[in-house]
Design an enzyme around this catalytic site. Structure first.
Site, PDB file in Angstrom:
ATOM      1  N   GLU A 137       0.584  -0.261   5.419  1.00 24.83           N
ATOM      2  CA  GLU A 137       0.161  -1.448   4.676  1.00 24.83           C
ATOM      3  C   GLU A 137      -1.350  -1.462   4.492  1.00 24.83           C
ATOM      4  OE1 GLU A 137      -1.793  -5.166   4.394  1.00 24.83           O
ATOM      5  OE2 GLU A 137      -1.370  -4.389   6.389  1.00 24.83           O
ATOM      6  N   ASP A 154      -2.861  -1.250   0.664  1.00 25.77           N
ATOM      7  CA  ASP A 154      -3.719  -2.312   0.142  1.00 25.77           C
ATOM      8  C   ASP A 154      -4.914  -1.715  -0.596  1.00 25.77           C
ATOM      9  OD1 ASP A 154      -4.739  -5.175   0.123  1.00 25.77           O
ATOM     10  OD2 ASP A 154      -6.334  -4.217   1.267  1.00 25.77           O
ATOM     11  N   ASP A 171       3.237  -7.381   2.477  1.00 26.60           N
ATOM     12  CA  ASP A 171       2.790  -6.249   3.291  1.00 26.60           C
ATOM     13  C   ASP A 171       3.684  -5.030   3.072  1.00 26.60           C
ATOM     14  OD1 ASP A 171       0.807  -7.832   4.318  1.00 26.60           O
ATOM     15  OD2 ASP A 171       1.774  -8.160   6.259  1.00 26.60           O
ATOM     16  N   GLU A 217       3.010  -3.055  -0.113  1.00 27.37           N
ATOM     17  CA  GLU A 217       1.803  -2.244   0.043  1.00 27.37           C
ATOM     18  C   GLU A 217       2.090  -1.001   0.884  1.00 27.37           C
ATOM     19  OE1 GLU A 217      -1.565  -5.791  -0.342  1.00 27.37           O
ATOM     20  OE2 GLU A 217      -0.910  -5.128   1.640  1.00 27.37           O
TER      21      GLU A 217
END
Length: 228
Positions: free
Chosen positions: A45, A49, A118, A121
């Site tokens: 995650e 991101d 999350d 990502e």
């Protein structure tokens, strides 16, 4: 390693077949299911991101070569915020394939905004590590789809915009009150009322308080625009 039927179907939905299926398994494994022999998706995650941010920054610069940073920033935030990521996760049925611990599953983890955001990502990072940046970029552009084209409409955070509207008129900041909570404990829905001290009010219902507040603020802004 061979994927189960649910993850194989998920590969079809996102349009990417993993050469390293263990990356996908890690991406859909929540911390509530982690163990000494099973990694969760938190590290992925973190990486995803950054990959998402780079792709969106690149896409926005290409789409509007004259836009200043002050215009690009809210557009960028609208595309990468957790609400948008969670919407994408719902579009591809990501919640259905998440590996969750019992307590997280019982509390409605498959529907939680932050958890879904999350996880999407983490999937992006898994694709990036599996096939490289170009493939990850293509995946993101495909999954975000029309959201990129309509980002100018979505760029303003509704709660911020409503507060600015009130302050510009010398009013107190709007208040947000939870007026109802319905549904089972594992999948609640919240009704939030947004209100100005001059009496204007609007309500909205969503799967999280944060989403409901934003929706109520947006509804009140729309109402105020129609009244002027």
């Amino acid at each position: 390693m061979k994927l189960g039927a649910d993850l194989a179907a998920f590969e079809v939905r996102i349009g990417h077949k993993f050469t390293q299926p263990e990356l996908l398994i890690e991406a859909v494994t929540h911390a509530s299911m982690s163990s000494a022999t099973r990694s969760d998706n938190q590290r992925l995650e973190f990486l995803g991101d950054r990959v998402l941010g780079l792709v969106m920054a690149e896409a926005l610069l290409a789409a509007d070569v004259d836009a200043p940073e002050g215009t690009l920033a809210p557009r960028f935030n609208a595309l990468v915020r957790k609400e948008t990521c969670a919407d994408v996760a719902r579009d591809i049925g990501l919640g259905d394939v998440l590996r969750l611990g019992r307590s997280e599953m019982m509390s409605g983890g498959r529907r939680k905004l932050a958890l879904l955001g999350d996880a999407v990502e983490a999937v992006i990072a898994a694709v990036y590590l599996d096939a490289g940046f170009d493939v990850a970029r293509a995946l993101i552009i495909r999954l975000w789809g029309t959201r990129i084209g309509r980002v100018e409409e979505d760029a303003r955070d509704a709660k911020t915009a409503l507060q600015e509207w009130a302050q510009a008129r010398g009013l107190a900041p709007p208040t947000y009150i939870e007026t109802a909570r319905t549904g089972p404990d594992h999948a609640p829905e919240f009704t939030i009322e947004a209100k100005l001290d001059t009496g204007e009010v609007a309500r909205a219902t969503a799967r999280s308080k944060r989403e409901a507040q934003q929706a109520a603020a947006k509804a009140l802004l729309t109402q105020l625009e129609q009244d002027t």
